[in-house]
Design a protein around this motif. Structure first.
Motif, PDB file in Angstrom:
ATOM      1  N   ASP A 312       0.451  -5.332  -4.278  1.00 45.38           N
ATOM      2  CA  ASP A 312      -0.171  -4.529  -5.336  1.00 45.38           C
ATOM      3  C   ASP A 312       0.046  -3.037  -5.093  1.00 45.38           C
ATOM      4  O   ASP A 312       0.261  -2.267  -6.036  1.00 45.38           O
ATOM      5  N   THR A 316       1.853  -0.888  -7.956  1.00 43.17           N
ATOM      6  CA  THR A 316       1.080   0.135  -8.675  1.00 43.17           C
ATOM      7  C   THR A 316       1.456   1.552  -8.264  1.00 43.17           C
ATOM      8  O   THR A 316       1.050   2.514  -8.920  1.00 43.17           O
ATOM      9  N   THR A 318       0.490   3.080  -5.512  1.00 43.57           N
ATOM     10  CA  THR A 318      -0.502   3.744  -4.655  1.00 43.57           C
ATOM     11  C   THR A 318      -0.015   3.829  -3.216  1.00 43.57           C
ATOM     12  O   THR A 318      -0.374   4.753  -2.483  1.00 43.57           O
TER      13      THR A 318
END
Length: 348
Positions: A312, A316, A318
């Motif tokens: 993730d 994303t 991040t």
């Protein structure tokens, strides 16, 4: 394409080729023994920003593949299984009958399959080292017991692993004789049978499956290792047939990890494998108590949660794992139920 892009493309191609192989076939089993591809080097922020779009996508795909790959950690259960299994193989080397075996039992998600496959890996690599020029040996067989299995289905699983043509017109005796002949000629020394809990001795069909496995163990000069969920609490060790199994097999149980030094070491080991640009080292070790509460001490759930959060983080953008990110990764029903129970507090 640059050298980095070429290496990334090669790693992704290898991953695609491996995706269609299963442990329950010789090609799949042998592919699993190979060392995993080297992870891509973690670029600094400046080098990452300078990558052209196509190369950046390929680099990110290589990191996604790295985090998606299951990391095998040498836990105490894995080490104990390998030690006991190797001992039994040596003790059985000159046995004519009544060979001893091993059963690895425990709740789902506690690392049973990893433990027996690591035993198989150790045995096969040692056999290769001892017989480097003998390409016709099959040191290890790995099969799983299908749900609602019949004796013929289990015999066919052996045939499928070996690549034997298991046609519908062949009866079980034909299949068994072919399997025994091949495994005797190829010096098989270790047979791993997973998902043993799919057998029930309370049914005639299940009893026939147990008898078939016993017959294989008497005809093939190999050590048999079984793995399944909570075998010690099932009917597989009760009654006449169960007594025969219990009298010949050593039982190793796997359990959820208690919170302590080994659990903390598992979290630290998994954190060291992360390839994220903005991840702060020590974040996960600082959350090891939370991770234990969330996963119930299950190594399978822990690996799934951390690898899922890493994926993730890349997808994303991040590039870091936080508690919030970990919390958004759904786990298996057992882990989620344990978590809900803990939140609710003790029942009155």
């Amino acid at each position: 394409m640059t050298d980095r892009g070429h290496l990334t493309g090669t790693a992704l191609q290898a991953a695609d080729e491996q995706s269609g192989l299963h442990l329950t076939t010789i090609p799949g089993w042998r592919r699993s023994l190979a060392e995993p591809p080297a992870p891509p080097a973690l670029l600094n922020a400046a080098d990452y920003a300078r990558l052209p779009g196509i190369e950046r996508d390929a680099y990110d795909e290589a990191r996604l593949d790295h985090h998606a790959r299951l990391l095998v950690v040498a836990t105490s259960a894995v080490r104990h299984t390998v030690t006991c299994g190797r001992r039994l193989v040596l003790l059985n080397r000159h046995a004519i009958s009544a060979r001893r075996g091993l059963i690895v039992s425990g709740p789902a998600g506690t690392g049973k399959t990893i433990a027996i496959t690591q035993l198989g890996r150790a045995h096969e690599l040692l056999d290769r080292a001892r017989h480097p020029h003998a390409g016709d040996r099959i040191p290890v067989v790995y099969i799983t017991v299908p749900p609602a299995a019949t004796a013929r289905m289990v015999a066919a699983e052996f045939g499928r692993f070996l690549g034997l043509p298991v046609r519908s017109r062949l009866n079980i005796t034909d299949i068994i004789e072919a399997v025994v002949g091949v495994l005797t000629d190829t010096r098989c020394g270790l047979i791993l049978v997973d998902e043993l809990h799919n057998i029930s001795l309370t049914s005639r069909t299940g009893a026939e499956v147990a008898d078939t496995l016993k017959y294989f163990s008497e005809r093939i000069p190999a050590t048999f290792v079984y793995a399944g969920i909570d075998i010690e609490h099932s009917d597989l060790l009760s009654g006449t047939r169960g007594a025969q199994i219990a009298g010949r097999f050593t039982l190793i149980t796997t359990q959820p990890f208690p919170y302590g030094p080994e659990w903390q070491g598992l979290v630290a080991t998994l954190e060291q494998t992360l390839l994220l640009h903005a991840h702060k080292p020590g974040t996960l070790t600082g959350l090891d108590r939370y991770l234990h509460d969330r996963t119930g001490g299950m190594i399978g759930a822990l690996s799934h949660q951390i690898r899922g959060a890493a994926l993730d983080a890349i997808l994303t953008g991040t590039e870091r794992i936080t508690r919030k990110g970990l919390d958004t990764v759904p786990l298996d029903h057992t882990a989620e139920t344990t978590r809900a129970r803990a939140k609710a507090g003790p029942s009155r």
